[in-house]
Design a protein around this motif. Structure first.
Motif, PDB file in Angstrom:
ATOM      1  N   ARG A  20      30.040  43.712  40.774  1.00 19.02           N
ATOM      2  CA  ARG A  20      30.212  45.376  39.769  1.00 19.02           C
ATOM      3  C   ARG A  20      29.345  45.982  40.134  1.00 19.02           C
ATOM      4  NH1 ARG A  20      34.763  44.791  37.026  1.00 19.02           N
ATOM      5  NH2 ARG A  20      33.737  45.805  35.754  1.00 19.02           N
ATOM      6  N   GLU A  21      28.134  45.956  40.443  1.00 21.76           N
ATOM      7  CA  GLU A  21      27.505  47.101  40.322  1.00 21.76           C
ATOM      8  C   GLU A  21      27.407  47.986  41.152  1.00 21.76           C
ATOM      9  OE1 GLU A  21      23.816  45.142  37.223  1.00 21.76           O
ATOM     10  OE2 GLU A  21      23.649  45.281  39.544  1.00 21.76           O
ATOM     11  N   GLU A  22      27.396  47.445  41.980  1.00 20.36           N
ATOM     12  CA  GLU A  22      27.123  47.854  44.324  1.00 20.36           C
ATOM     13  C   GLU A  22      28.468  48.737  43.709  1.00 20.36           C
ATOM     14  OE1 GLU A  22      25.156  48.003  46.039  1.00 20.36           O
ATOM     15  OE2 GLU A  22      23.788  46.682  44.379  1.00 20.36           O
ATOM     16  N   LEU A  23      29.631  48.097  44.026  1.00 19.80           N
ATOM     17  CA  LEU A  23      30.993  48.678  42.963  1.00 19.80           C
ATOM     18  C   LEU A  23      30.893  50.235  42.242  1.00 19.80           C
ATOM     19  CD1 LEU A  23      33.829  45.283  42.558  1.00 19.80           C
ATOM     20  CD2 LEU A  23      33.678  47.038  45.050  1.00 19.80           C
ATOM     21  N   HIS A  24      30.501  49.646  41.609  1.00 20.57           N
ATOM     22  CA  HIS A  24      29.946  51.161  40.559  1.00 20.57           C
ATOM     23  C   HIS A  24      29.168  52.401  42.004  1.00 20.57           C
ATOM     24  CE1 HIS A  24      29.292  53.096  36.771  1.00 20.57           C
ATOM     25  NE2 HIS A  24      27.736  53.498  37.683  1.00 20.57           N
ATOM     26  N   ALA A  37      31.675  49.767  36.094  1.00 19.29           N
ATOM     27  CA  ALA A  37      30.930  48.245  36.305  1.00 19.29           C
ATOM     28  C   ALA A  37      30.140  47.891  35.206  1.00 19.29           C
ATOM     29  CB  ALA A  37      29.773  48.112  37.451  1.00 19.29           C
ATOM     30  N   ILE A  38      29.610  48.072  34.694  1.00 23.06           N
ATOM     31  CA  ILE A  38      28.624  47.959  33.296  1.00 23.06           C
ATOM     32  C   ILE A  38      29.290  47.283  32.089  1.00 23.06           C
ATOM     33  CG2 ILE A  38      26.205  48.433  32.041  1.00 23.06           C
ATOM     34  CD1 ILE A  38      26.120  50.854  34.744  1.00 23.06           C
ATOM     35  N   ASP A  39      30.839  47.663  31.976  1.00 23.35           N
ATOM     36  CA  ASP A  39      31.855  47.446  31.323  1.00 23.35           C
ATOM     37  C   ASP A  39      31.381  45.819  30.542  1.00 23.35           C
ATOM     38  OD1 ASP A  39      33.549  46.307  32.167  1.00 23.35           O
ATOM     39  OD2 ASP A  39      34.820  48.720  31.174  1.00 23.35           O
ATOM     40  N   VAL A  42      35.158  42.403  33.864  1.00 19.64           N
ATOM     41  CA  VAL A  42      35.220  41.499  34.401  1.00 19.64           C
ATOM     42  C   VAL A  42      37.016  40.628  35.631  1.00 19.64           C
ATOM     43  CG1 VAL A  42      32.813  40.258  35.440  1.00 19.64           C
ATOM     44  CG2 VAL A  42      35.010  38.621  34.293  1.00 19.64           C
ATOM     45  N   ASP A  43      38.107  40.595  34.705  1.00 11.25           N
ATOM     46  CA  ASP A  43      39.177  40.881  34.511  1.00 11.25           C
ATOM     47  C   ASP A  43      40.129  42.160  35.040  1.00 11.25           C
ATOM     48  OD1 ASP A  43      39.329  42.575  31.945  1.00 11.25           O
ATOM     49  OD2 ASP A  43      40.607  41.892  32.073  1.00 11.25           O
ATOM     50  N   LYS A  44      38.953  42.862  35.753  1.00 10.72           N
ATOM     51  CA  LYS A  44      39.546  43.939  36.693  1.00 10.72           C
ATOM     52  C   LYS A  44      38.904  43.873  37.938  1.00 10.72           C
ATOM     53  CE  LYS A  44      40.505  46.741  32.565  1.00 10.72           C
ATOM     54  NZ  LYS A  44      41.768  47.036  33.018  1.00 10.72           N
ATOM     55  N   LEU A  45      38.501  42.656  38.523  1.00 11.51           N
ATOM     56  CA  LEU A  45      38.896  42.585  39.556  1.00 11.51           C
ATOM     57  C   LEU A  45      40.252  41.654  40.321  1.00 11.51           C
ATOM     58  CD1 LEU A  45      34.459  40.708  39.959  1.00 11.51           C
ATOM     59  CD2 LEU A  45      35.134  42.782  40.956  1.00 11.51           C
ATOM     60  N   GLU A 107      36.535  41.872  50.383  1.00 10.89           N
ATOM     61  CA  GLU A 107      37.990  42.190  50.917  1.00 10.89           C
ATOM     62  C   GLU A 107      38.224  42.924  49.358  1.00 10.89           C
ATOM     63  OE1 GLU A 107      39.962  41.554  52.638  1.00 10.89           O
ATOM     64  OE2 GLU A 107      39.132  40.594  54.185  1.00 10.89           O
ATOM     65  N   THR A 108      37.034  42.875  47.770  1.00  5.58           N
ATOM     66  CA  THR A 108      37.184  42.863  46.989  1.00  5.58           C
ATOM     67  C   THR A 108      37.118  44.655  47.153  1.00  5.58           C
ATOM     68  OG1 THR A 108      36.931  41.171  45.554  1.00  5.58           O
ATOM     69  CG2 THR A 108      36.093  43.598  44.963  1.00  5.58           C
ATOM     70  N   TYR A 109      36.106  44.816  48.167  1.00  2.46           N
ATOM     71  CA  TYR A 109      35.675  46.635  48.949  1.00  2.46           C
ATOM     72  C   TYR A 109      37.369  46.955  49.045  1.00  2.46           C
ATOM     73  CZ  TYR A 109      33.439  50.143  51.606  1.00  2.46           C
ATOM     74  OH  TYR A 109      33.422  51.595  52.217  1.00  2.46           O
ATOM     75  N   HIS A 110      37.726  46.095  49.516  1.00  2.00           N
ATOM     76  CA  HIS A 110      39.239  47.089  50.087  1.00  2.00           C
ATOM     77  C   HIS A 110      40.382  47.130  49.042  1.00  2.00           C
ATOM     78  CE1 HIS A 110      38.210  47.072  54.744  1.00  2.00           C
ATOM     79  NE2 HIS A 110      38.048  45.190  54.339  1.00  2.00           N
TER      80      HIS A 110
END
Length: 166
Positions: A20-24, A37-39, A42-45, A107-110
């Motif tokens: 999440r931090e890296e996505l942020h 990413a900090i809140d 994780v259900d937003k993944l 795949e999350t990145y995509h």
């Protein structure tokens, strides 16, 4: 076709936090339908589908992908469990687990990239570039996802080794 919204729970919380931090860092604070990413949301993944028609069709692509992400959902192909099994047999349980996390990160990145760019626009751009660059590893929209995946696999590997030393 059952979407698994809790797939990420199979991985250590520290790995998911780092994902999440890296996505942020990569996409900004509102990378997934609001929230950051900090809140801790994780259900937003993105959800994962292990067995699907989409995954089966994608498995026939020349690059033999192990996953495909469409409209914010990750569809693993039949190649994914086969490759995971090979990792376990050849490199051990830890490397297989790191491989699985890397696949999810890739795949999350995509999924997030599709959300940011617009799903249909992203898809058309991807297909047009796929015609020009059919090699998945050289595809210009795959390269940043592979770099992201490799970075997070290194972080996961270091984390596993550090945990074992303590």
């Amino acid at each position: 076709m059952k979407k698994d919204y809790s797939y990420y729970e199979k991985f250590p919380a520290g790995w998911i936090k780092k994902l999440r931090e890296e996505l942020h860092l990569e996409f900004g604070p509102d990378f997934w339908s609001g929230g950051s990413a900090i809140d801790g949301k994780v259900d937003k993944l993105p959800p994962v589908v292990m067995r699907s028609f989409i995954g089966k069709i994608a498995s026939f692509f020349p690059s033999k992908p192990q996953g495909i992400t469409l409209w914010g959902t990750i569809y693993f192909t039949p190649h994914y469990p086969e490759m995971s099994k090979k990792f376990r047999e050849l490199k051990g349980q830890d490397e297989a687990f790191i491989y699985e996390f890397g696949m999810y990160a890739h795949e999350t990145y995509h999924a997030v990239d599709q959300k940011i760019q617009g799903k249909l626009k992203w898809f058309i751009k991807y297909i047009l570039r796929l015609i020009k660059t059919p090699n998945a590893y050289k595809h210009p929209m795959e390269q940043p996802a592979y770099a992201f995946q490799n970075h997070l696999k290194r972080v996961a590997r270091e984390s596993l080794h550090l945990d074992k030393e303590q």
